[in-house]
Design a protein around this motif. Sequence first.
Motif, mmCIF file in Angstrom:
data_model
loop_
_atom_site.group_PDB
_atom_site.id
_atom_site.type_symbol
_atom_site.label_atom_id
_atom_site.label_comp_id
_atom_site.label_asym_id
_atom_site.label_seq_id
_atom_site.Cartn_x
_atom_site.Cartn_y
_atom_site.Cartn_z
ATOM 1 N N ALA A 36 -3.045 1.733 2.403
ATOM 2 C CA ALA A 36 -1.944 2.512 2.860
ATOM 3 C C ALA A 36 -1.799 2.530 4.449
ATOM 4 C CB ALA A 36 -1.750 4.047 2.360
ATOM 5 N N ARG A 40 1.433 0.943 6.763
ATOM 6 C CA ARG A 40 2.052 1.990 7.824
ATOM 7 C C ARG A 40 1.956 1.329 9.288
ATOM 8 N NH1 ARG A 40 4.978 6.213 6.437
ATOM 9 N NH2 ARG A 40 4.989 6.657 4.373
ATOM 10 N N ASP A 53 1.190 10.927 6.511
ATOM 11 C CA ASP A 53 2.103 10.130 5.488
ATOM 12 C C ASP A 53 1.164 9.369 4.455
ATOM 13 O OD1 ASP A 53 4.463 11.235 6.458
ATOM 14 O OD2 ASP A 53 4.705 9.407 8.109
ATOM 15 N N ASP A 57 1.342 8.987 0.711
ATOM 16 C CA ASP A 57 1.465 7.645 0.159
ATOM 17 C C ASP A 57 0.146 7.531 -1.052
ATOM 18 O OD1 ASP A 57 3.545 6.855 1.661
ATOM 19 O OD2 ASP A 57 2.027 5.871 3.015
#
Length: 241
Positions: A36, A40, A53, A57
Amino acid sequence: MTSPTGEQRDGDAPSTDMMGLRERKKLQQRDAIERAMLTRVLELGYDRATIEDVCDDVGISKKTFFNYYHSKDAAILGIRHELPDEGDIARRLGPPDADRGSNYLDTLVDVMMLGFSTMPANGETAALRKQVIRKMPQMMFHSHRMTLELQHRISRVLRTYLQERPDRRVFAGSPADDGEDAALDDEIMLAASTATSLARMRYMQSLREGDVVPVPSMRAMLTDYLDRISQTGPTAEGLPD
């Protein structure tokens, strides 16, 4: 990665069939976090990729994230949260009376590798990490502080080891009247620095090749380079001031 006999090599991530259920879940969680984070970073850039974030996720809390990684950089690089302590390093070198088949440098490289990454040798996460490192090679220097601490630990353990096993020393010597042993100091400095360099080379090679290169192969590559570079160009004495 395993040896031809199926044995686990020091410094390599254990295969899933050698783990219990709890360990497999931890590995899966770690892989999900790294994947993840890497996704990103590639999509949004380093600054806009946030831990918050990534936690959303993956569906975890920030506390859980920091149970696995001490920083965003550690998740990007796949660096373990815990560094081997001096006791673990000493156990890997073996007791003073142990008759080890490999030289101590190869063991130290395996120890240094533990401070670099637990990434799988291949798969989606490894492919994403390759893309990030190629796009932002400066990321490799973010692990400098952890690497330096591990190098200091190795130096302290190696001093004790070589004092107890003088037959394993590469540079012969004995303490002077003031207790200083310059040859031992030089050997420890070179061993710790070389182990760090070889581990970094091995890590970068694994990113490129998708597999962990054996330490002897990395030593041979470095030796060949040093031999060749010493035969070309001006010597240090010939360089201008």
